[in-house]
Enzyme design. Structure first.
Site, PDB file in Angstrom:
ATOM      1  N   GLN A 131       0.909  -1.338   0.072  1.00 14.51           N
ATOM      2  CA  GLN A 131      -0.153  -0.014  -0.012  1.00 14.51           C
ATOM      3  C   GLN A 131       0.900   1.184  -0.024  1.00 14.51           C
ATOM      4  O   GLN A 131       0.528   2.254  -0.347  1.00 14.51           O
ATOM      5  CB  GLN A 131      -1.062  -0.017   1.111  1.00 14.51           C
ATOM      6  CG  GLN A 131      -2.055  -1.095   1.299  1.00 14.51           C
ATOM      7  CD  GLN A 131      -2.787  -1.310  -0.167  1.00 14.51           C
ATOM      8  OE1 GLN A 131      -3.591  -0.429  -0.595  1.00 14.51           O
ATOM      9  NE2 GLN A 131      -2.320  -2.268  -1.022  1.00 14.51           N
TER      10      GLN A 131
ATOM     11  N   HIS B  87       1.691   2.908  -3.422  1.00 19.66           N
ATOM     12  CA  HIS B  87       0.552   3.667  -4.001  1.00 19.66           C
ATOM     13  C   HIS B  87       1.008   5.135  -4.328  1.00 19.66           C
ATOM     14  O   HIS B  87       1.052   5.694  -5.172  1.00 19.66           O
ATOM     15  CB  HIS B  87      -0.807   3.462  -3.244  1.00 19.66           C
ATOM     16  CG  HIS B  87      -1.655   2.420  -3.889  1.00 19.66           C
ATOM     17  ND1 HIS B  87      -1.817   2.106  -5.280  1.00 19.66           N
ATOM     18  CD2 HIS B  87      -2.107   1.342  -3.357  1.00 19.66           C
ATOM     19  CE1 HIS B  87      -2.500   0.965  -5.256  1.00 19.66           C
ATOM     20  NE2 HIS B  87      -2.479   0.348  -4.143  1.00 19.66           N
TER      21      HIS B  87
ATOM     22  N   GLU C  63      -9.314   1.182   5.548  1.00 18.37           N
ATOM     23  CA  GLU C  63      -9.841   0.647   4.280  1.00 18.37           C
ATOM     24  C   GLU C  63      -9.441  -1.053   4.043  1.00 18.37           C
ATOM     25  O   GLU C  63     -10.393  -1.566   3.868  1.00 18.37           O
ATOM     26  CB  GLU C  63      -8.849   1.462   3.137  1.00 18.37           C
ATOM     27  CG  GLU C  63      -9.183   0.946   1.671  1.00 18.37           C
ATOM     28  CD  GLU C  63      -8.494   1.663   0.653  1.00 18.37           C
ATOM     29  OE1 GLU C  63      -8.915   1.543  -0.416  1.00 18.37           O
ATOM     30  OE2 GLU C  63      -7.296   2.080   1.314  1.00 18.37           O
ATOM     31  N   HIS C  64      -8.124  -1.257   4.425  1.00 16.35           N
ATOM     32  CA  HIS C  64      -7.935  -2.664   4.392  1.00 16.35           C
ATOM     33  C   HIS C  64      -7.246  -3.267   5.666  1.00 16.35           C
ATOM     34  O   HIS C  64      -6.606  -2.616   6.282  1.00 16.35           O
ATOM     35  CB  HIS C  64      -6.592  -2.809   3.448  1.00 16.35           C
ATOM     36  CG  HIS C  64      -6.749  -2.348   1.985  1.00 16.35           C
ATOM     37  ND1 HIS C  64      -6.534  -1.371   1.478  1.00 16.35           N
ATOM     38  CD2 HIS C  64      -7.341  -3.064   1.062  1.00 16.35           C
ATOM     39  CE1 HIS C  64      -6.941  -0.968   0.285  1.00 16.35           C
ATOM     40  NE2 HIS C  64      -7.303  -2.093  -0.211  1.00 16.35           N
TER      41      HIS C  64
ATOM     42  N   ASP D  92      -7.199  -7.019  -4.105  1.00 16.89           N
ATOM     43  CA  ASP D  92      -7.037  -6.081  -5.177  1.00 16.89           C
ATOM     44  C   ASP D  92      -7.292  -6.553  -6.442  1.00 16.89           C
ATOM     45  O   ASP D  92      -7.936  -5.672  -7.453  1.00 16.89           O
ATOM     46  CB  ASP D  92      -5.638  -5.587  -5.131  1.00 16.89           C
ATOM     47  CG  ASP D  92      -5.398  -4.348  -4.380  1.00 16.89           C
ATOM     48  OD1 ASP D  92      -6.564  -3.693  -3.808  1.00 16.89           O
ATOM     49  OD2 ASP D  92      -4.349  -3.794  -4.228  1.00 16.89           O
TER      50      ASP D  92
ATOM     51  N   HIS E 242     -52.636  18.708   3.591  1.00 20.33           N
ATOM     52  CA  HIS E 242     -52.520  17.315   3.663  1.00 20.33           C
ATOM     53  C   HIS E 242     -53.680  16.460   4.192  1.00 20.33           C
ATOM     54  O   HIS E 242     -54.103  15.558   3.554  1.00 20.33           O
ATOM     55  CB  HIS E 242     -51.179  16.938   4.494  1.00 20.33           C
ATOM     56  CG  HIS E 242     -50.114  17.061   3.987  1.00 20.33           C
ATOM     57  ND1 HIS E 242     -49.622  18.188   3.428  1.00 20.33           N
ATOM     58  CD2 HIS E 242     -48.996  16.333   3.510  1.00 20.33           C
ATOM     59  CE1 HIS E 242     -48.314  18.258   2.915  1.00 20.33           C
ATOM     60  NE2 HIS E 242     -48.045  17.222   3.084  1.00 20.33           N
TER      61      HIS E 242
END
Length: 428
Positions: free
Chosen positions: A254, A257, A322-323, A356, A415
């Site tokens: 990661q 990235h 996230e992971h 992934d 109404h």
């Protein structure tokens, strides 16, 4: 890597809102494309992507797609096709049906599910091209039944040669028939508002740089968007039984990235913490993207030493990563205690790249702690739901007075009268 006690760790990452200058630049681009259409789209493409196009050349041709197939290797084709099968099978299990519930008094209540008509998928260029993200965006939309899926990508994801052929092939394998060579905030605006060359969509999906993210935020409301994606994140929960080299490799998967990616180990073992920290440095030295990964590790990497498993899980649930990888002696025993995570990888062989690329679950996941309230991209993201109400005369007579009571309590006399007029006339 920084070593901290878990109790000292502060959640300091912030959502990226961009600088005032970036926001203003995006606002100008979006407004220009909204009002000028293709002329602004082409102007900004030349300005930012250094490629002069005309309206006729925006759309990728069938011949270009065929040429792309000749540039990719057979191993890639085999892998992308098998991955697509796995992703499709997983998402097909998420399909839900419309339903109707008929009451004894003749009332029918239900929910109608219909796919969105047209979805735009943004595929980034820049530091890397991600064919896998094409599959992760397109296939759930296809499974949902979306009839029109359009892809946009910067005109030079493959360098001076144009669009990366692997992106084109991945899109073709996923079934995309409509592709355009345009990127950045101008592409987002074109998808949102439409131009002569690019008809508007109902939803925009896919990651991008800060300008793409700000443009998606700006057009939200005119169209739906998937999310505002932040930098990639991984947290590994491990004990003394875990393999340090496995953990280091997954953290770096990661970190490579981008410079803002976050890679964190949470453990109760000081010995493991030291071994992983040393292994990260050893593996970093041979990474092709060492500079990017090293900045990520230095700025956003950490090893957190927890006093107990309970404390380790508590800090993970606060981070809502996230992971999340679980590498402990009894990993399945931990699952019930994990409340917040985008994707959970269980055991030493469930490395994050398995998810992934190949396993099937979607790799587009909530970031920046949003796993506290949001989910991975899924089939539901590409359907809309309509409530169905058929009220019988018997039901209206039975419940009309209650409906009028609630309406008048809120000061909405019209109404109440909409019910009252039916009750009066039907009783005559």
């Amino acid at each position: 890597m920084r070593m901290l006690r878990a109790e000292e760790f502060g959640l300091t990452r912030e959502v990226e809102y961009g600088t005032p200058e970036q926001n203003e630049a995006v606002r100008q681009i979006v407004e220009a494309v909204r009002t000028e259409g293709d002329s602004a789209l082409l102007r900004y493409t030349e300005q930012h992507d250094r490629m002069k196009l005309d309206a006729a050349s925006l759309r990728v041709t069938d011949a270009e797609i065929q040429a792309a197939y000749e540039k990719v290797d057979d191993a890639f084709l085999t892998a992308i096709r098998e991955a697509a099968v796995n992703i499709r099978k997983f998402h097909e299990k998420q399909l839900r049906q419309s339903w109707v519930d008929v009451q004894p008094d003749g009332t029918m209540l239900g929910q109608l599910l219909r796919p969105l008509k047209r979805v735009g998928v943004y595929v980034p260029g820049g530091k890397a091209a991600y064919p896998s993200s094409v599959l992760m965006n397109v296939i759930p939309a296809q499974v949902a039944g979306v009839p029109e899926i359009v892809m946009v990508t910067p005109p030079a994801t493959g360098g001076k040669s144009g669009i990366d052929p692997y992106i084109l092939v991945a899109a073709a394998e996923a079934g995309v028939k409509e592709m355009y060579r345009v990127g950045g905030a101008q592409a987002v605006a074109a998808l949102a508002y439409g131009t002569v060359s690019i008809p508007p969509v109902d939803k925009i999906c896919g990651p991008g740089n800060i300008y793409v993210a700000l443009a998606k935020r700006l057009v939200f409301g005119a169209v739906d968007i998937d999310s505002i994606a932040g930098p990639s994140e991984i947290v590994v929960l491990a004990d003394e039984t875990a393999n340090p080299s496995y953990i280091a490799a997954d953290l770096l998967s990661q970190a490579e990235h981008d410079e803002m990616a976050s890679a964190i180990l949470v453990t109760t073992s000081t010995k493991l913490a030291e071994a992983v920290s040393a292994e990260v440095q050893r593996q970093l030295a041979t990474l092709p993207r060492e500079t990017i990964a090293r900045q990520s590790i230095d700025n956003y990497g950490a090893v957190l030493i927890a006093q107990s498993t309970a404390e380790a899980i508590a800090v993970i649930n606060r981070m809502a990563p996230e992971h999340l990888e679980i590498m402990v002696a009894e990993p399945m025993a931990m699952l019930g205690r994990i409340e917040n995570a985008g994707a959970i990888f269980v055991g030493p062989y469930s490395s994050e790249p398995v998810g992934d690329y190949f396993a099937g679950p979607n790799h587009i996941l909530p970031t920046n702690g949003t796993a506290r309230f949001s989910s991975p991209v899924n089939v539901d993201d590409f359907v809309k739901k309509s409530s169905l109400i058929y009220y019988s005369k018997e039901a209206l007579f039975s419940n009309g007075d209650k409906i009028m009571t609630l309406a008048r309590h809120e000061g909405l006399e019209a109404h109440a009268r909409a019910i009252e007029i039916r009750l009066e006339q039907e009783r005559e």
